[in-house]
Design a protein around this motif. Structure first.
Motif, PDB file in Angstrom:
ATOM      1  N   THR A  56      47.305  63.253  89.713  1.00 18.79           N
ATOM      2  CA  THR A  56      47.608  63.493  91.172  1.00 18.79           C
ATOM      3  C   THR A  56      49.014  63.567  91.182  1.00 18.79           C
ATOM      4  O   THR A  56      49.820  64.731  91.978  1.00 18.79           O
ATOM      5  CB  THR A  56      47.417  62.356  91.939  1.00 18.79           C
ATOM      6  OG1 THR A  56      45.750  62.038  91.860  1.00 18.79           O
ATOM      7  CG2 THR A  56      47.591  62.400  93.315  1.00 18.79           C
ATOM      8  N   SER A  57      49.923  62.895  90.275  1.00 17.18           N
ATOM      9  CA  SER A  57      51.499  62.988  90.290  1.00 17.18           C
ATOM     10  C   SER A  57      51.804  64.443  89.807  1.00 17.18           C
ATOM     11  O   SER A  57      52.637  64.822  90.034  1.00 17.18           O
ATOM     12  CB  SER A  57      51.912  61.786  89.453  1.00 17.18           C
ATOM     13  OG  SER A  57      51.476  60.668  89.618  1.00 17.18           O
ATOM     14  N   HIS A  60      51.313  66.785  92.584  1.00 20.92           N
ATOM     15  CA  HIS A  60      52.611  66.892  93.263  1.00 20.92           C
ATOM     16  C   HIS A  60      53.658  67.425  92.721  1.00 20.92           C
ATOM     17  O   HIS A  60      54.243  68.286  93.281  1.00 20.92           O
ATOM     18  CB  HIS A  60      52.558  65.337  93.756  1.00 20.92           C
ATOM     19  CG  HIS A  60      53.772  65.103  94.528  1.00 20.92           C
ATOM     20  ND1 HIS A  60      54.485  64.016  94.716  1.00 20.92           N
ATOM     21  CD2 HIS A  60      54.329  66.054  95.604  1.00 20.92           C
ATOM     22  CE1 HIS A  60      55.144  64.200  95.724  1.00 20.92           C
ATOM     23  NE2 HIS A  60      55.114  65.448  96.349  1.00 20.92           N
ATOM     24  N   CYS A  87      47.941  66.926  97.056  1.00 22.97           N
ATOM     25  CA  CYS A  87      48.900  67.189  96.361  1.00 22.97           C
ATOM     26  C   CYS A  87      49.751  68.407  97.176  1.00 22.97           C
ATOM     27  O   CYS A  87      51.221  68.476  97.273  1.00 22.97           O
ATOM     28  CB  CYS A  87      48.917  67.771  94.876  1.00 22.97           C
ATOM     29  SG  CYS A  87      47.878  69.417  94.991  1.00 22.97           S
ATOM     30  N   TYR A  90      51.181  66.185 100.457  1.00 22.28           N
ATOM     31  CA  TYR A  90      52.434  65.347 100.412  1.00 22.28           C
ATOM     32  C   TYR A  90      53.591  66.136 100.599  1.00 22.28           C
ATOM     33  O   TYR A  90      54.568  65.652 101.281  1.00 22.28           O
ATOM     34  CB  TYR A  90      52.290  65.139  98.996  1.00 22.28           C
ATOM     35  CG  TYR A  90      51.203  64.301  98.353  1.00 22.28           C
ATOM     36  CD1 TYR A  90      50.638  63.163  99.251  1.00 22.28           C
ATOM     37  CD2 TYR A  90      51.023  64.217  97.150  1.00 22.28           C
ATOM     38  CE1 TYR A  90      49.442  62.314  98.650  1.00 22.28           C
ATOM     39  CE2 TYR A  90      49.961  63.485  96.409  1.00 22.28           C
ATOM     40  CZ  TYR A  90      49.514  62.512  97.271  1.00 22.28           C
ATOM     41  OH  TYR A  90      48.262  61.706  96.910  1.00 22.28           O
ATOM     42  N   GLU A  91      53.532  67.532 100.726  1.00 22.12           N
ATOM     43  CA  GLU A  91      54.741  68.463 100.860  1.00 22.12           C
ATOM     44  C   GLU A  91      54.504  69.229 102.161  1.00 22.12           C
ATOM     45  O   GLU A  91      55.155  70.091 102.639  1.00 22.12           O
ATOM     46  CB  GLU A  91      54.869  69.350  99.764  1.00 22.12           C
ATOM     47  CG  GLU A  91      55.237  68.659  98.458  1.00 22.12           C
ATOM     48  CD  GLU A  91      56.540  67.956  98.514  1.00 22.12           C
ATOM     49  OE1 GLU A  91      57.354  68.419  99.244  1.00 22.12           O
ATOM     50  OE2 GLU A  91      56.866  66.660  98.240  1.00 22.12           O
TER      51      GLU A  91
END
Ligand SMILES: *Cc1c(COP(=O)(O)O)cnc(C)c1O
Length: 377
Positions: A56-57, A60, A87, A90-91
């Protein structure tokens, strides 16, 4: 008998490397991390690899590194694990869900172009269940419309399309190492790319936005702590060394399931592998006929110790997605239909034929009971 849905494949080699990492005194940014990154870069035919604390990181960071901004649209699939679309959220990027193929469960590439608008900036190609999308088509469409491509290859380490590895096609790709994946580091992920700038940005963002030369308290950008420890990387090194062996065992287990399904005349569908694809088995999915009550099948199996789970629920039906996505012109009928029928049965590299036999025998029984039961509701 108790048969879990999945189980990691850990040997003395993993334990030995973890001890080496502990003895090295460098538990973060040590030699194992660099080695693990090199191994995954080589496997995915890439110049650069940046390890992180989860898939996931890494996804992202890939979204950020592609320069995607709030309001941009990205084409992807709703029939996937939620991280593959989170992901984007998040943005503030808007996922545009394109329907899937009922045979491969992957995004239907023939439906991609219809979904492109002036706001479309990228395709997030999720290689579902260990089979890559037809990447020649995806890259051709992306090129024609000037779109970036991120591969979510979290379920597909070792897969190939046209002889090239999953993760080798897009501007960036992400692999994941949760314990149910082909290989594991406990938790972990990796971004791979051929773009040095993307690599440098990813290295900075994962490490609190520090400059690449790692100046202790100089933070050039707003970063994160997305680092992978050397203990995790040590497990990863051993798993990568054993990758061929692990993939071979998984292939064998999958073929055994297919044979047993046939021998037991079970009326279920399995994933169709396209001629140019080499599948790397992640989980074993079956699609039940529409008249069969899936919940009943799962509960009957659970009573005899066989762990099964519905796989996947559509992402756009999740409560936290309300009002935050778009649907491509073709709608999402196939995704919705399949998500009601598919389930994962126990699958791991060391599953025995005896266990598989037990699963299929009981599955046949459960399907029969659910068929009788299903007529009532
Ligand atoms: C596993 C997975 C991820 C990443 O999951 P993490 O648990 O964060 O490592 C992303 N996308 C898909 C499709 C996955 O299956």
């Amino acid at each position: 008998m108790l048969i879990p849905l999945s189980k990691p494949d850990i040997t003395d080699l993993e334990k030995q490397y973890v001890l080496e990492a502990l003895d090295s005194g460098q538990l973060s940014f040590g030699p194992k991390l660099r080695q693990f990154e090199r191994m995954v870069a080589k496997q995915t035919d890439r110049k650069f690899a940046v390890a992180m604390n989860s898939g996931t990181s890494a996804l992202h960071i890939a979204v950020k590194a592609m320069g995607l901004k709030a309001g941009d649209e990205v084409l992807t699939t709703s029939y996937s694990f939620i991280a593959s679309a989170n992901c984007l959220l998040y943005e503030g990027v808007v996922p545009v869900f394109v329907d899937i193929s009922a045979e491969t469960f992957n995004m239907d590439v023939e439906r991609i172009e219809k979904a492109i608008t002036p706001k479309t900036k990228a395709i997030l190609a999720v290689h579902i269940f260990g089979q890559t999308l037809p990447m020649n088509r995806v890259m051709e469409i992306a090129k024609r419309h000037h779109l970036k491509v991120i591969e979510d290859a979290c379920e597909s380490l070792g897969a190939e399309w046209g002889g090239k590895p999953a993760g080798s096609f897009g501007d960036a790709a992400v692999i994941a190492f949760y314990p149910n994946k082909q290989i594991t580091t406990g938790e972990g992920g990796m971004l791979v790319t051929n773009d040095e700038e993307v690599c440098k940005l990813a290295q900075s963002w994962r490490n609190q936005g520090r400059s690449i030369d790692n100046t202790w308290l100089s933070h050039e950008r707003l970063g994160y702590n997305y680092r992978m420890s050397d203990l995790q990387a040590a497990v990863g090194c051993a798993q990568m060394e054993r990758l061929d062996e692990i993939l071979r065992k998984r292939e064998l287990a999958a073929q055994t399931y297919k044979r047993l399904i046939e021998e037991n005349n079970l009326d279920v569908r399995t994933i169709q592998v396209l001629p140019s694809a080499k599948l790397s088995w992640f989980i074993f999915i079956i699609a039940l006929p529409p008249e069969i009550n899936r919940a009943k099948v799962i509960s009957v199996l659970s009573e005899c110790g066989v762990q099964c789970k519905p796989y996947f629920s559509c992402i756009h039906t999740q409560p936290c997605y309300a009002g935050r996505y778009k649907v491509a012109p073709d709608g999402l009928e196939v995704s919705l239909q399949q998500s009601l029928r598919t389930l994962a049965i126990p699958f791991y590299s060391n599953i025995t034929e005896q266990e598989q036999n037990y699963v299929i025998k009981n599955l046949a029984q459960a399907v029969m009971e659910a068929a009788e039961d299903g007529r009532g509701d």
